[in-house]
Motif scaffolding. Sequence first.
Motif, short mmCIF file in Angstrom:
data_model
loop_
_atom_site.label_atom_id
_atom_site.label_comp_id
_atom_site.label_asym_id
_atom_site.label_seq_id
_atom_site.Cartn_x
_atom_site.Cartn_y
_atom_site.Cartn_z
N UNK A 100 0.83 -1.21 0.00
CA UNK A 100 0.00 0.00 0.00
C UNK A 100 0.87 1.26 0.00
N UNK A 101 1.94 1.24 0.80
CA UNK A 101 2.81 2.42 0.85
C UNK A 101 3.58 2.59 -0.45
N UNK A 102 3.93 1.49 -1.10
CA UNK A 102 4.58 1.61 -2.41
C UNK A 102 3.65 2.30 -3.41
N UNK A 103 2.37 1.96 -3.37
CA UNK A 103 1.39 2.63 -4.22
C UNK A 103 1.39 4.12 -3.94
N UNK A 104 1.30 4.48 -2.66
CA UNK A 104 1.25 5.89 -2.28
C UNK A 104 2.49 6.65 -2.77
N UNK A 105 3.65 6.02 -2.65
CA UNK A 105 4.89 6.69 -3.04
C UNK A 105 4.99 6.83 -4.55
N UNK A 129 6.45 12.62 0.90
CA UNK A 129 7.55 12.39 1.84
C UNK A 129 7.08 11.77 3.14
N UNK A 130 5.81 11.95 3.47
CA UNK A 130 5.28 11.34 4.69
C UNK A 130 4.98 9.86 4.45
N UNK A 164 10.12 12.36 5.79
CA UNK A 164 9.81 13.31 6.87
C UNK A 164 9.37 12.48 8.06
N UNK A 165 10.05 12.56 9.20
CA UNK A 165 9.75 11.65 10.31
C UNK A 165 8.27 11.70 10.71
N UNK A 166 7.67 10.54 10.86
CA UNK A 166 6.25 10.48 11.21
C UNK A 166 5.97 11.21 12.51
#
Length: 387
Positions: A100-105, A129-130, A164-166
Amino acid sequence: MALDLSDIKGCPLDRQRFTWRELVQKPISKLDDDAFTRVRIILLNGLELEALRFQHSAARMNRELQVPLAKVRRVEHHQATCINWLIGADHSPLETTIAYEQVAIEVTAAVAQREPDPYLAQTYRYGLLEDFDHMYRYSAMLDRLEGKDANNILQCYTDILPGRPTIVEHRAPEDDLRTPFDKATADPLSKLHALTIMSAEQQTHNYYMNIGPLFTDPVARLLYAEIASIEEQHVTQYESIIDPTQTWLEQWVMHEAMEVYNYYGAVQQESNPRIKAIWERFLDYELGHLKFVTELFKQHERRDIAEILPDRLPDPIPFDSQRDFVRETLLAEVDMRAIGPDYMPDGEESEETIRYRTHMNSEGSPTEAVAERYRYNPGTELNRQAA
């Protein structure tokens, strides 16, 4: 190649039918299929789930549209079922999260580079970046909880690095609201981008809210709780850039056009022939939906569809690794912050955000805890220790 909409055709709505075996097909393999096949699956599932949410909301506000909405929505539901069931049981929940995060990126990075409006492009880079940092934190969790290398899912397309740090992403609600595009002057591509990214982020938020409580590991439960909160902020951010003065039917037309746009891109770029056949079928269905809704638009609003829909859709979003762009953005904008709708390159923040974040992190940050002394190494931390 752009798609011509001057004479919309597509499968008629009354012929869009499924059997149960058509809905539940053989899933993809997490190792044998290309990662971008899974990227398309997750993205398109998010678009279908957004179609369901939007159409349910529209039905609650528009009695005269309830029957046509119900007819289209049933097909959208079945399309979502077929797509979502393509993710197989060989993916653990954490591996699916990495996907899912790969999609977002990758999708957000591709959109940011093609977005014609500089302010909207900045908004996409800001959120990108988040999500990049979220993937790093989840990769640490995958390594430490399951002993797996996240790159087995990412297939070298996407870097595993802090963004960017969560811990500093938590903002007061008013600092997540952006300036919307103007429906009368915005480029059609801007409208398609905004709906696409908002839909993808909404699906991610929902997934984390559903899967997070099912972990027994206490750090994993905390990790999903923290990142789900940021995903809610992202949905707030991306939905706020969509002009809220559009009518319900105008928004419905644009939702259908957005689905057509993304299915067309998937058809053009899919490498798995079996999955491509699904995209071709659903593109035909979505063209039928678009034709159906444009007739409703003309009937109820007495307006020319050319007022809101171009004759040709823009070139599709490219499904490719955006590594170089992400690295450049990370170096240039990791310290950027937001106050209201404005971006602050010097890291300035509002007192409301500082107070909110200080309280939320007062008992520690799960995203910091999970990645403490973590640095990605191929083959997991155990491999590094053995070496």
